[in-house]
Design a protein around this motif. Structure first.
Motif, short mmCIF file in Angstrom:
data_model
loop_
_atom_site.label_atom_id
_atom_site.label_comp_id
_atom_site.label_asym_id
_atom_site.label_seq_id
_atom_site.Cartn_x
_atom_site.Cartn_y
_atom_site.Cartn_z
N LEU A 112 -40.99 -9.21 43.24
CA LEU A 112 -41.07 -7.92 43.91
C LEU A 112 -42.36 -7.76 44.72
O LEU A 112 -42.51 -6.79 45.45
CB LEU A 112 -41.01 -6.78 42.87
N ASN A 113 -43.25 -8.70 44.59
CA ASN A 113 -44.56 -8.65 45.23
C ASN A 113 -44.46 -9.23 46.64
O ASN A 113 -44.31 -10.43 46.82
CB ASN A 113 -45.55 -9.45 44.38
N PRO A 114 -44.54 -8.39 47.67
CA PRO A 114 -44.38 -8.90 49.04
C PRO A 114 -45.44 -9.93 49.42
O PRO A 114 -45.16 -10.86 50.17
CB PRO A 114 -44.49 -7.66 49.92
N LYS A 115 -46.64 -9.80 48.88
CA LYS A 115 -47.69 -10.78 49.18
C LYS A 115 -47.28 -12.17 48.70
O LYS A 115 -47.40 -13.15 49.44
CB LYS A 115 -49.00 -10.35 48.51
N VAL A 116 -46.75 -12.24 47.50
CA VAL A 116 -46.33 -13.54 46.94
C VAL A 116 -45.09 -14.08 47.66
O VAL A 116 -45.04 -15.25 48.02
CB VAL A 116 -46.08 -13.41 45.42
N VAL A 117 -44.10 -13.23 47.87
CA VAL A 117 -42.87 -13.68 48.52
C VAL A 117 -43.17 -14.20 49.93
O VAL A 117 -42.73 -15.29 50.31
CB VAL A 117 -41.81 -12.56 48.55
N LEU A 118 -43.94 -13.44 50.70
CA LEU A 118 -44.26 -13.89 52.06
C LEU A 118 -45.13 -15.14 52.05
O LEU A 118 -44.94 -16.04 52.87
CB LEU A 118 -44.94 -12.77 52.84
N PHE A 119 -46.06 -15.22 51.11
CA PHE A 119 -46.90 -16.41 51.01
C PHE A 119 -46.05 -17.65 50.71
O PHE A 119 -46.18 -18.68 51.38
CB PHE A 119 -47.98 -16.24 49.93
N THR A 120 -45.18 -17.55 49.71
CA THR A 120 -44.38 -18.72 49.34
C THR A 120 -43.40 -19.13 50.44
O THR A 120 -43.08 -20.30 50.57
CB THR A 120 -43.61 -18.48 48.01
N MET A 121 -42.96 -18.16 51.23
CA MET A 121 -42.03 -18.49 52.32
C MET A 121 -42.74 -18.97 53.58
O MET A 121 -42.08 -19.49 54.48
CB MET A 121 -41.14 -17.28 52.64
N THR A 122 -44.05 -18.80 53.67
CA THR A 122 -44.76 -19.26 54.87
C THR A 122 -45.62 -20.49 54.64
O THR A 122 -45.84 -21.26 55.58
CB THR A 122 -45.66 -18.14 55.45
#
Length: 191
Positions: A112-122
């Motif tokens: 649910l953490n946008p920082k983590v999700v965006l980091f892992t996807m970039t």
């Protein structure tokens, strides 16, 4: 691959204050190290799973549509610049999360953490895929990034009180330095 840019990006994104790190800090203060470690284990496993998902999706995408890498690099560098901006303007003297630390809450928060999700996807398409597409290299990269994340979480557990006071006392200088390092990483994606 520019290892320096990769490591700077991973370290800054994982070590800077974000929802997971703030919850770890709050858990250490309110419930102790043991509870914070339980939360950290859940967060680390979910972080690794998100990286595996990202690596699998990006491996498939890069084989199907090689030109998508350029789009991912653009998105990745824009996200890095966005993070740099957010860190630079952040007021870390206002903590706001007081959740109890459990393995389950640490695990679920990562998704649910946008920082983590965006980091892992970039991080995978921006730093790994342009240079390595073989499964062993991608797997080693996922483990390395997960280890960096775990070390960041442990740092917040072990030095939470000291780190929190330091950030509060020198928040503007720390934020500007981290923002500059992130901006450097965003530029290095293209070099």
């Amino acid at each position: 691959m520019n290892i320096t840019s990769f490591l700077i990006y991973c370290i800054i994104v994982t070590f800077t204050p974000g929802p997971t790190n703030i919850v770890i800090l709050s858990t250490v203060h309110h419930f102790g190290t043991k509870k914070a470690m339980e939360y950290t284990y859940g967060a680390t496993i979910a972080f690794g799973i998100l990286l595996v998902i990202s690596a699998m999706l990006n491996t498939v995408l890069i084989e199907i549509i090689p030109k998508i890498l350029i789009v991912m690099q653009i998105i990745g560098s824009l996200y890095i610049f966005y993070l740099a901006y957010q860190i630079c303007k952040r007021d870390s003297s206002k903590p706001g999360i007081t959740e109890t630390g459990t393995f389950r809450s640490g695990f679920l928060m990562q998704f649910l953490n946008p920082k983590v999700v965006l980091f892992t996807m970039t991080v995978i398409p921006s730093f790994i895929m342009p240079y390595y597409t073989a499964m062993p290299a991608v797997t080693i990269s996922v483990f390395a990034i997960t280890l960096i994340g775990f070390l960041a979480f442990i740092t917040w557990v072990l030095f939470g009180t000291i780190f929190k006071k330091f950030l509060q006392n020198h928040s503007k200088i720390v934020n500007v330095m981290m923002a500059l390092f992130l901006a450097y990483s965003g530029i290095m994606i293209w070099l």
